[in-house]
Design a protein around this motif. Structure first.
Motif, PDB file in Angstrom:
ATOM      1  N   PRO A 257       0.835  -1.212   0.000  1.00  0.00           N
ATOM      2  CA  PRO A 257       0.000   0.000   0.000  1.00  0.00           C
ATOM      3  C   PRO A 257       0.870   1.263   0.000  1.00  0.00           C
ATOM      4  CG  PRO A 257      -0.637  -1.494   1.782  1.00  0.00           C
ATOM      5  CD  PRO A 257       0.641  -2.016   1.214  1.00  0.00           C
ATOM      6  N   LEU A 258       0.553   2.191  -0.905  1.00  0.00           N
ATOM      7  CA  LEU A 258       1.265   3.474  -0.924  1.00  0.00           C
ATOM      8  C   LEU A 258       0.341   4.557  -0.338  1.00  0.00           C
ATOM      9  CD1 LEU A 258       3.528   5.464  -1.851  1.00  0.00           C
ATOM     10  CD2 LEU A 258       2.313   5.630  -4.030  1.00  0.00           C
ATOM     11  N   GLN A 259      -0.867   4.595  -0.836  1.00  0.00           N
ATOM     12  CA  GLN A 259      -1.953   5.536  -0.437  1.00  0.00           C
ATOM     13  C   GLN A 259      -1.773   6.938  -0.993  1.00  0.00           C
ATOM     14  OE1 GLN A 259      -3.870   3.506   0.098  1.00  0.00           O
ATOM     15  NE2 GLN A 259      -3.739   2.262   1.936  1.00  0.00           N
ATOM     16  N   SER A 260      -0.575   7.513  -0.935  1.00  0.00           N
ATOM     17  CA  SER A 260      -0.362   8.815  -1.591  1.00  0.00           C
ATOM     18  C   SER A 260       1.117   8.957  -1.935  1.00  0.00           C
ATOM     19  CB  SER A 260      -0.793   9.954  -0.672  1.00  0.00           C
ATOM     20  OG  SER A 260      -0.440  11.191  -1.273  1.00  0.00           O
ATOM     21  N   GLY A 261       1.382   9.694  -3.008  1.00  0.00           N
ATOM     22  CA  GLY A 261       2.773   9.958  -3.390  1.00  0.00           C
ATOM     23  C   GLY A 261       3.234  11.316  -2.898  1.00  0.00           C
ATOM     24  N   SER A 262       2.406  11.964  -2.070  1.00  0.00           N
ATOM     25  CA  SER A 262       2.776  13.270  -1.510  1.00  0.00           C
ATOM     26  C   SER A 262       3.097  13.083  -0.028  1.00  0.00           C
ATOM     27  CB  SER A 262       1.600  14.248  -1.685  1.00  0.00           C
ATOM     28  OG  SER A 262       1.506  15.115  -0.571  1.00  0.00           O
TER      29      SER A 262
END
Ligand code: SF4
Length: 417
Positions: A257-262
């Motif tokens: 899981p990454l969920q966001s790249g920010s």
């Protein structure tokens, strides 16, 4: 309830729920119940709910109405995450008889024996803090692939997630017991085991951890294939990646899981890593296993996600050497910290972002498959046929479809992609 002989199930949500439904079903079959399809007439219907599914409430109501139309005298039991989170709301759905919380779902036989159908629903639940027991469960697809739960609950507090309050604290099976279950599944002919958990990498028991579990299973000769279902990037250590890279039985496939790249959004989400760590994990995996399939979960439209934040996520994923995405549109959940974060992202923007990432996922999947075209890879074919076709997965999770042939079922075959 002595006359209740038949039981049918419906599962909403994740693989973990499917594995639990499967075990609840075996439990009731051992108590003399006969299993039926959900579309058939049955004496008892069990709906295993999910709190992550959007419109869990609506779906639940629709299913209950469907049951009532075909079997008005039946007993309707609702369990699972949603039943733990909103028992009173569920008990208020006309037709529901029994609501079983997280601590009670495996005591279903006992509750059914004591149950007398009345006007209002009975709630059997406790505070989630009191749910500390671990119940190992598994489900088997066509006697080929089994989803084995080795861990449950979560001690993290991601701001969008209700799972810790629906499933309770992190708890795990023991390695000895997992090994026993694996041998039992192997004796039944299962060729692939997918290790599942809510926060799988957090598997731990006194002196045992997830790496030791993976090491122990790597030694077992009975099962030719294992997969790790989904693991948080901060818990996916170098030693786990290296073990998988050198293993004959752990498949070259990760779901992270990454969920966001920010990084700003990751902070608001209370995730326990930054994008740099995620990129490092992918780099190491791809250096050791260039053919490895990697999937990522992403949430779009999290509160406060600006166009720039989304662009950062998109560009990050675009450049990352991964094979596919599971894209989720953020939706508000009661009792979560994310509700306090402002501004909310308009719903139509959430959907646009979802579409953009789904297109990206499609392109990545196509690219990954084409990269392997012409290669010989090992495929495990599953049993069921649809329109005379059958399906199987390569070691690195490329789906293969071919005309059904009985002698391919549950066999691992060298296959030219
Ligand atoms: S790690 Fe975060 S998203 Fe996953 S179950 Fe735990 S709290 Fe939820």
């Amino acid at each position: 309830m002595a006359e209740a002989q038949t039981v049918a199930f419906h599962t909403l949500g994740c693989k973990l729920n499917y594995s639990e439904t499967s075990s609840i079903s075996r439990l009731l079959e051992n108590e003399g119940f006969q299993k039926k399809d959900f579309d058939d007439q049955a004496d008892v219907y069990v709906i295993n709910t999910c709190s992550v599914t959007e419109n869990a409430d609506k779906e639940c109501r629709q299913l209950v109405r469907r049951i009532q139309r075909k079997a008005p005298e039946s007993v309707i039991v609702i369990t699972g995450c949603y039943a733990q989170l909103k028992p009173a709301e569920i008990a208020g759905i006309p037709g529901v008889d029994l609501v079983l919380g997280a601590g009670e779902k495996f005591n279903i036989a006992h509750h059914l024996k004591q149950f007398v159908k009345g006007d209002s629903a009975k709630i059997c639940s406790c505070d989630i803090e009191d749910v500390i027991e671990f119940n190992p469960t598994f489900s088997v697809n066509d006697r080929t692939r089994a989803f084995l739960k080795v861990q449950d609950g979560c001690d993290y507090n991601c701001s969008f997630c209700t799972i810790p309050i629906a499933r309770g604290k992190s708890r795990s099976d023991s390695i000895g017991n997992v090994v026993r279950n694996v041998k039992h599944l192997a004796a039944g002919g299962v060729k692939e085991i997918v290790l599942t958990g809510v926060n799988l990498g957090d598997f731990k028991n006194e002196s045992e951890n997830f790496f030791q579990l993976v090491q122990a299973l790597d030694q077992l000769k009975e099962i030719p294939r294992y997969r790790i279902s989904s693991i948080e990037p901060n818990l996916l250590t170098n030693e786990i990646i290296e073990l998988v890279a050198n293993s004959d039985v752990f498949m070259p496939h990760f779901h992270i899981p990454l969920q966001s790249g920010s990084n700003r959004i990751l902070g608001l989400m209370r995730r326990r890593y930054k994008r740099e760590l995620y990129a490092d994990r992918i780099k190491l995996i791809k250096t050791l296993m260039p053919h490895c399939a990697i999937g990522a979960d992403v949430i779009v439209g999290f509160p406060g996600e600006t166009d720039e934040d989304f662009k950062e996520t998109f560009d990050f994923l675009h450049a990352l050497d991964i094979s596919y995405l599971h894209v989720f549109t953020y939706s508000e959940r009661d009792h979560t910290k994310a509700l306090e974060i402002k501004p909310m992202v308009p719903v139509h923007v959430r959907h646009e972002r979802n579409k953009a990432l789904r297109n990206l996922s499609f392109m990545k999947m196509q690219y990954f498959t084409q990269l392997h075209a012409g290669q010989l890879r090992k495929v495990l074919f599953e049993g069921h046929a649809r329109n005379n076709m059958m399906e199987g997965y390569t070691d690195n999770y490329i789906r293969i479809t071919t005309p059904f042939k009985q002698d391919l079922v549950n066999e691992i075959i060298d296959w030219k992609i």
